[in-house]
Design a protein around this motif. Structure first.
Motif, PDB file in Angstrom:
ATOM      1  N   THR A 116      -7.172  -2.096   4.280  1.00  0.00           N
ATOM      2  CA  THR A 116      -6.823  -1.126   5.256  1.00  0.00           C
ATOM      3  C   THR A 116      -6.585   0.277   4.503  1.00  0.00           C
ATOM      4  O   THR A 116      -6.474   0.382   3.465  1.00  0.00           O
ATOM      5  N   ALA A 117      -6.717   1.098   5.748  1.00  0.00           N
ATOM      6  CA  ALA A 117      -6.379   2.467   5.262  1.00  0.00           C
ATOM      7  C   ALA A 117      -4.881   2.552   4.800  1.00  0.00           C
ATOM      8  O   ALA A 117      -4.672   3.786   4.226  1.00  0.00           O
ATOM      9  N   ALA A 118      -4.118   1.609   5.187  1.00  0.00           N
ATOM     10  CA  ALA A 118      -2.464   1.633   4.946  1.00  0.00           C
ATOM     11  C   ALA A 118      -2.480   1.798   3.450  1.00  0.00           C
ATOM     12  O   ALA A 118      -1.304   2.085   3.002  1.00  0.00           O
ATOM     13  N   VAL A 119      -3.376   1.465   2.708  1.00  0.00           N
ATOM     14  CA  VAL A 119      -2.996   1.470   1.183  1.00  0.00           C
ATOM     15  C   VAL A 119      -2.918   2.847   0.744  1.00  0.00           C
ATOM     16  O   VAL A 119      -2.397   2.944  -0.219  1.00  0.00           O
ATOM     17  N   TYR A 120      -3.656   3.884   1.358  1.00  0.00           N
ATOM     18  CA  TYR A 120      -3.411   5.078   0.925  1.00  0.00           C
ATOM     19  C   TYR A 120      -2.091   5.839   1.305  1.00  0.00           C
ATOM     20  O   TYR A 120      -1.766   6.564   0.666  1.00  0.00           O
ATOM     21  N   GLY A 121      -1.447   5.616   2.523  1.00  0.00           N
ATOM     22  CA  GLY A 121      -0.367   6.052   2.751  1.00  0.00           C
ATOM     23  C   GLY A 121      -0.656   7.664   3.370  1.00  0.00           C
ATOM     24  O   GLY A 121      -1.564   7.649   3.975  1.00  0.00           O
ATOM     25  N   ASP A 122       0.361   8.364   3.510  1.00  0.00           N
ATOM     26  CA  ASP A 122       0.099   9.757   3.841  1.00  0.00           C
ATOM     27  C   ASP A 122      -0.580  10.585   3.155  1.00  0.00           C
ATOM     28  O   ASP A 122      -0.052  10.891   1.836  1.00  0.00           O
ATOM     29  N   VAL A 123      -1.779  11.092   3.337  1.00  0.00           N
ATOM     30  CA  VAL A 123      -2.367  12.075   2.566  1.00  0.00           C
ATOM     31  C   VAL A 123      -2.933  13.339   3.241  1.00  0.00           C
ATOM     32  O   VAL A 123      -3.166  13.311   4.135  1.00  0.00           O
ATOM     33  N   THR A 134      -3.462   5.515  -4.065  1.00  0.00           N
ATOM     34  CA  THR A 134      -2.712   4.769  -3.153  1.00  0.00           C
ATOM     35  C   THR A 134      -1.382   4.804  -3.170  1.00  0.00           C
ATOM     36  O   THR A 134      -0.674   4.710  -4.114  1.00  0.00           O
ATOM     37  N   ARG A 135      -0.693   5.211  -1.927  1.00  0.00           N
ATOM     38  CA  ARG A 135       0.801   5.460  -1.702  1.00  0.00           C
ATOM     39  C   ARG A 135       1.222   4.669  -0.355  1.00  0.00           C
ATOM     40  O   ARG A 135       1.752   5.264   0.354  1.00  0.00           O
ATOM     41  N   PRO A 136       0.908   3.385  -0.345  1.00  0.00           N
ATOM     42  CA  PRO A 136       1.356   2.596   0.651  1.00  0.00           C
ATOM     43  C   PRO A 136       2.889   3.120   1.258  1.00  0.00           C
ATOM     44  O   PRO A 136       3.596   3.099   0.359  1.00  0.00           O
ATOM     45  N   THR A 137       3.034   3.258   2.514  1.00  0.00           N
ATOM     46  CA  THR A 137       4.380   3.481   3.092  1.00  0.00           C
ATOM     47  C   THR A 137       4.875   2.271   3.748  1.00  0.00           C
ATOM     48  O   THR A 137       5.945   2.302   4.578  1.00  0.00           O
ATOM     49  N   SER A 138       4.261   1.092   3.756  1.00  0.00           N
ATOM     50  CA  SER A 138       4.575  -0.005   4.467  1.00  0.00           C
ATOM     51  C   SER A 138       4.530  -1.241   3.631  1.00  0.00           C
ATOM     52  O   SER A 138       3.538  -1.329   2.438  1.00  0.00           O
ATOM     53  N   PHE A 139       5.281  -2.509   3.857  1.00  0.00           N
ATOM     54  CA  PHE A 139       4.839  -3.574   2.934  1.00  0.00           C
ATOM     55  C   PHE A 139       3.357  -4.244   3.272  1.00  0.00           C
ATOM     56  O   PHE A 139       2.908  -4.792   2.501  1.00  0.00           O
ATOM     57  N   TYR A 140       3.153  -3.911   4.404  1.00  0.00           N
ATOM     58  CA  TYR A 140       1.740  -4.336   4.829  1.00  0.00           C
ATOM     59  C   TYR A 140       0.536  -3.671   4.004  1.00  0.00           C
ATOM     60  O   TYR A 140      -0.234  -4.195   3.421  1.00  0.00           O
ATOM     61  N   GLY A 141       0.767  -2.429   3.920  1.00  0.00           N
ATOM     62  CA  GLY A 141      -0.281  -1.872   2.988  1.00  0.00           C
ATOM     63  C   GLY A 141       0.005  -2.172   1.520  1.00  0.00           C
ATOM     64  O   GLY A 141      -1.029  -2.208   0.694  1.00  0.00           O
TER      65      GLY A 141
END
Length: 306
Positions: A116-123, A134-141
């Protein structure tokens, strides 16, 4: 090829199964039907109702002797991961390790993993390339990123080939209201029922919306490619704001859309668009569906199901 599709009764999984059948693959589907629908599995495809965390999973692998696994079964909702991180971990991480162990013990050659794109977090800089931090912002990421690392380790230690596909926001027919791309499903249903849309934030937050049929094609290319043990973004490489999305949907529906703006939700990413250059060059894949055409298909599917 004898292919297992986990989560094959789900939204994306059902599109993947259809693509594999078109390419004359033999397909087996495992799904616990927690979110999937049995009717989404095409007639003639072997279906096994089972949780990926089940101890009986190895028995299935031993009997079927799969050549490859396309692993889509997952907990995909960011809010659920924040409220129940233990459940998110159990499904996305421990469930996947259960699959990888079954692969290792039965000689599966390759795993195609839906990340998922969620692995990147806010970029800040988009479109995002695979080498970005990679800076995920959720446990899902975080759970999806952790699986990527497990895949790398299984390859290094046991020789299990993998291809990681980091999806942008997937949409299309048969989509439920959960998951990362669920905003389109939610909006189309509400527009069809002439209800008010809830927009979290100012509507300028962006996503990269990719059609499920294009994602299915990417999964098939990942099965066939010689460029294994890599990570590929699957995307349109285009930023679309929520406000732009609503405008297009309103035009498709031919009506004025009512919306209300709500506070930003915790864990939501503000901007997201992924570079798809690596997938085009290494997998020989490219997205084909235009957003307006894909949204029209999705809207017609919603109306048909009402």
């Amino acid at each position: 090829m004898n292919i297992l599709v986990t989560g094959g009764a789900g939204f994306i999984g059902s599109h993947v199964v259809e693509k594999l059948l078109m390419e004359e693959c033999h397909v087996v589907v495992i799904d616990n039907l927690s979110t999937g629908i049995r009717g989404h599995v095409p007639a003639g495809v072997k279906f096994i109702q089972m949780d990926i965390c089940s101890e009986e999973l190895l028995d299935v692998f031993t009997k079927e002797r799969f050549d490859a696994v396309i692993h889509l079964a997952a907990q995909t909702m960011v809010p659920v991961s924040l409220n129940k991180p233990d459940y998110d971990c159990q499904v996305n991480l421990l469930g996947t390790v259960n699959i990888l162990e079954a692969c290792r013990k039965t000689g599966v050659k390759r795993v195609v993993f839906s990340s998922t794109a969620a692995v990147y977090g806010d970029v800040d800089n988009v479109p995002i390339v695979e080498s970005a931090a990679t800076r995920p912002t959720s446990f899902y990421g975080l759970s999806k990123f952790s699986v990527e690392k497990y895949l790398q380790m299984y390859q290094q230690i046991f020789g299990l080939e993998y291809v990681v596909l980091r999806y942008a926001n997937v949409y299309g027919e048969r989509q439920g209201d959960g998951g990362e791309g669920g905003v389109i499903s939610i909006f189309t249903r509400k527009i069809n029922q002439n209800e008010v849309l809830s927009v979290y934030g100012n509507g300028d937050q962006s996503r990269d919306f990719i059609y499920a049929g294009d994602v299915a094609a990417a999964n098939y290319r990942a099965l066939m490619t010689s460029h294994v043990n890599g990570i590929y973004n699957i995307s349109t490489q285009t930023e679309v704001s929520v406000n732009q999305l609503i405008k297009i949907l309103g035009q498709i529906a031919g009506r004025e859309v009512q919306k209300q703006y709500c506070p930003v939700r915790q864990g939501d990413i503000y901007r997201s668009a992924l570079s798809n250059q690596a997938a085009r060059e290494k997998l020989g894949w490219q997205c084909e569906m235009l957003l307006v055409d894909g949204l029209a298909r999705t809207y017609r599917d919603i109306r048909k199901g009402v």
